[in-house]
Design a protein around this motif. Structure first.
Motif: not given
Ligand code: SF4
Lengths: 211, 469
Positions: B241, B245, B115, B139, B215, B122
């Motif tokens: 999420t 990212v 991650p 995710f 997260m 995702p």
């Protein structure tokens, strides 16, 4: 993978639920980069009275006389009888390797953990799920009758007891087919290489950030 | 159209082929690799004369065997060293999208670095030869652990043969109280459904308490899904999420980012989607958790007591409790708060991210580790987590309190390196497994959240972090 058709063997009862893969083969033995040599360290912490490390001469280590697999009556057992959720915990394939290399060909339990289940079939270790009451009965038989043996027939999906009872079990048809024929699953998947390529090409177009 | 679950969507999006009996070929986007479960897979590939299908899917790191101090001395244990060098050699020969060898500044626990680097995105299918791969489901991924044969299968074909799992929704609604974390939610769920409760299921965690988690908290929760026996754990994609990212090294950029986000926003269960099983929990009732036995389901609240096997009617369960108490050296009916600890471990893929370290540091700040605690250690999950913590001064907080501040790795979570418990030692640990011998032969593990572990270090025994002043 070796073919599995039928087996007949002595039964050893391991009367604990939730036996985890750390117990089946402790982590220090995972340092090996080989696929073999795990049998002597199966259930290491339960089987020996001292702490085991890779490279030790296991034949010189003190055995725990109370542990079921050390009892003379279960020596040479090929079928392990276990309780629910056998093989929970880590994904280490060293667990089925150790069971097979110790001499087990099949494990019977009311339930198995998912990853262990997959790993066992990948290596030709047959896992047989029977209902809890039946497993309970087998435990009583194995504990009370020395030399209690079972005959497993994969084709018929049955386990036969010495008194002639036939216990039927379910198995996924694809797994059964692979086991009976000792098939290489990677080879089977590669027969679909064209489909995989086509899927990849389409995906590369729709979700380019994945490539 | 039929309402679909998140799992349905992820499954159908990765379906390459399906037989009439439901046996499916599922495409794998991301393959995370570490040194312990890969050598035999590479060897298998070599023996069969096969080439890897797509090395660009592979992100690899060293994490299990490395020491967490004196890195300049290298890896002293020769067997561990060989395993790490074997991964070096395999990556050199076959290649990878990226590899973090021993001492690389991005090296860390595989489920932390995925991650962190944006290697986990995702909508992906993510696999690793490691059961805690379920972590990445946080995710909105379909992420699960596999064994070495399947590692080889993915390397050779980029696919896995599998059947669709059942679907389970675990809904946690309401607000959790202060001092209650994703770890406590995970332990409550495992205590409720048992370590086999999720067997054969892909679990989606839903509800307002889950959406309120960061997260990090979601990763902790999905990480522990495997301890409930689930094949996978997952959480739908939302703003939290996407914000996490964004700008990660391997995350898409520019126009591809916008395109990806548009797709990612569809990664949630449709209204009216049906699940095979549904479990509901009221977040407000959750208290800090402590395990007392040798399985994560053997858990109770900090204000609870060690159970009394005499009160258990089922003989198999009674024997299980008796055996666990004997191993743990605990008497029935002992109050949990007050059980003294010998060591404290803050780390592992469950709880070694920056938020975990911050939560522990809040408790440790300005205090001292109790005299009866032989070792209290903090092991960041990765190089970047370690540097972030140092930038915030957390290392100083921990060291001033008497904690050791270590280099990243799995460390005492499974004790494959020198970080282990001695026989009989009792540990407050933020890891995920309290199995017999997990942290060292004869060692006794109690699973807790990072704040609870830090509080135990300071008090010298378990203590309710909510009233800890
Ligand atoms: S931290 Fe522990 S559970 Fe996580 S990958 Fe490492 S050894 Fe496994």
């Amino acid at each position: 993978m070796d073919r599995f058709v039928s087996r007949e063997g002595l039964v050893a009862p391991l009367d604990r639920s939730n036996v985890d893969t750390d117990a089946i083969i402790p982590k220090q033995f995972l340092k090996s980069i080989k696929r073999t040599g795990y049998g002597p360290n199966l259930f290491d912490e339960w089987r020996y009275l001292n702490h085991g490390e890779p490279g030790m001469d296991n034949s010189k280590r003190p055995l725990n006389p109370d542990f079921v697999l050390n009892q003379p009556r279960y020596r040479g057992a090929q079928i392990l009888l276990a309780r629910e959720n056998f093989g929970c915990g880590s994904s280490r394939e060293h667990a089925p390797w150790a069971l097979l290399q110790f001499g087990f060909q099949a494990v019977i339990a009311p339930s198995f953990a998912d990853i262990f289940f997959n790993n066992s079939f990948q290596n030709g270790l047959l896992l047989i799920t029977l209902d809890a009451a039946t497993v309970d009965r087998l435990f009583r038989d194995a504990q009370s009758a020395p030399g209690f043996r079972l005959a497993v027939d994969l084709e018929q999906q049955s386990v036969k007891t010495p008194s002639g009872d036939i216990l039927k079990f379910d198995i996924d048809p694809f797994r059964k087919h692979c086991l009976l024929n000792g098939l290489d699953e990677i080879g089977l998947t590669l027969q679909r290489a064209d489909k995989i390529r086509a899927y990849e090409a389409q995906r590369r177009e729709q979700q380019p950030w994945l490539f | 159209m039929v309402a679909q679950t998140l799992y349905d969507k992820l499954w159908s999006n990765h379906l390459v082929h399906e037989e009439a009996d439901g046996t499916a070929l599922i495409y794998i986007d991301r393959h995370l690799v570490h040194e312990v479960t890969s050598p035999q897979a590479y060897e298998g590939l070599k023996l069969a004369g096969r080439k890897p299908w797509r090395v660009g899917s592979i992100v690899a790191t060293v994490d299990h065997n490395n020491p967490t101090k004196d890195w300049d001395l290298g890896i002293q244990d020769p067997i561990s060293r060989i395993q790490v060098e074997t991964l070096d050699a395999n990556i050199k020969e076959y290649g990878a999208l990226t590899y973090f060898p021993f001492r690389d500044e991005r090296m860390g626990i595989v489920h932390v670095i995925g991650p962190e680097q944006g290697a986990t995105l995702p909508g992906m299918t993510v696999v690793c030869g490691d059961s805690h791969t379920s972590t990445h489901g946080a995710f909105g991924c379909l992420a699960f652990g596999i064994g070495t044969s399947e590692v080889e299968h993915v390397m050779a074909t980029q696919c896995l043969v599998m059947k669709k799992a059942q679907s389970m929704r675990i809904a946690v609604d309401g607000n959790v109280g202060a001092g209650v974390t994703g770890k406590d939610i995970a332990l409550v769920i495992i205590g409720k459904i048992g370590t086999a409760g999720g067997t054969g299921c892909a679990v989606e965690f839903t509800g307002s308490a889950i959406r309120a988690l960061s997260m990090e908290g979601r990763m902790t929760l999905c990480n522990m899904a495997i301890e409930a026996g689930a094949r996978a754990g997952m959480v739908a994609v939302d703003d939290v999420t996407i914000a996490y990212v964004k700008d990660r090294p391997l995350a898409p950029k520019g126009q591809q980012w916008d395109q990806a986000v548009a797709y990612w926003r569809t990664l949630k269960s449709d209204d009216g989607a049906t699940f095979d099983k549904i479990i509901t929990l009221d977040a407000a009732t959750i208290k800090p958790q402590v395990t007392w036995g040798t399985s994560p389901q053997m858990v109770t609240t900090i204000d609870g007591y060690v159970p009394d096997p005499a009160k258990e009617a089922d003989p198999v369960k009674r024997e299980g409790i008796e055996r666990a108490l004997k191993y743990m050296g605990l008497a029935p009916n002992t109050p949990i708060a007050g059980i003294a600890v010998d060591k404290v471990f803050i780390g592992s893929c469950t709880n070694s991210r920056i938020e975990d370290l911050r939560a522990a540091a809040v408790v440790a700040r300005g205090r001292k580790v109790a005299g009866n605690v032989r070792l209290a250690m903090v092991v960041p999950g990765s190089g970047p987590v370690k540097r972030q913590a140092e930038a915030e001064g957390l290392d100083k907080v921990f060291m001033a309190a008497g904690f050791e501040w270590r280099e990243p790795g799995c460390s005492m979570c499974l004790a494959m390196n020198d970080d282990k418990l001695d026989p009989g030692e009792r540990c407050a640990s933020t890891s995920n497994r309290n199995f017999e011998g997990r942290q060292g032969t004869g060692g006794r593990t109690h699973l807790v959240s990072p704040a609870m572990a830090a509080a135990a270090a300071i008090a010298g025994h378990f203590v309710d972090v909510r009233s800890f002043t």
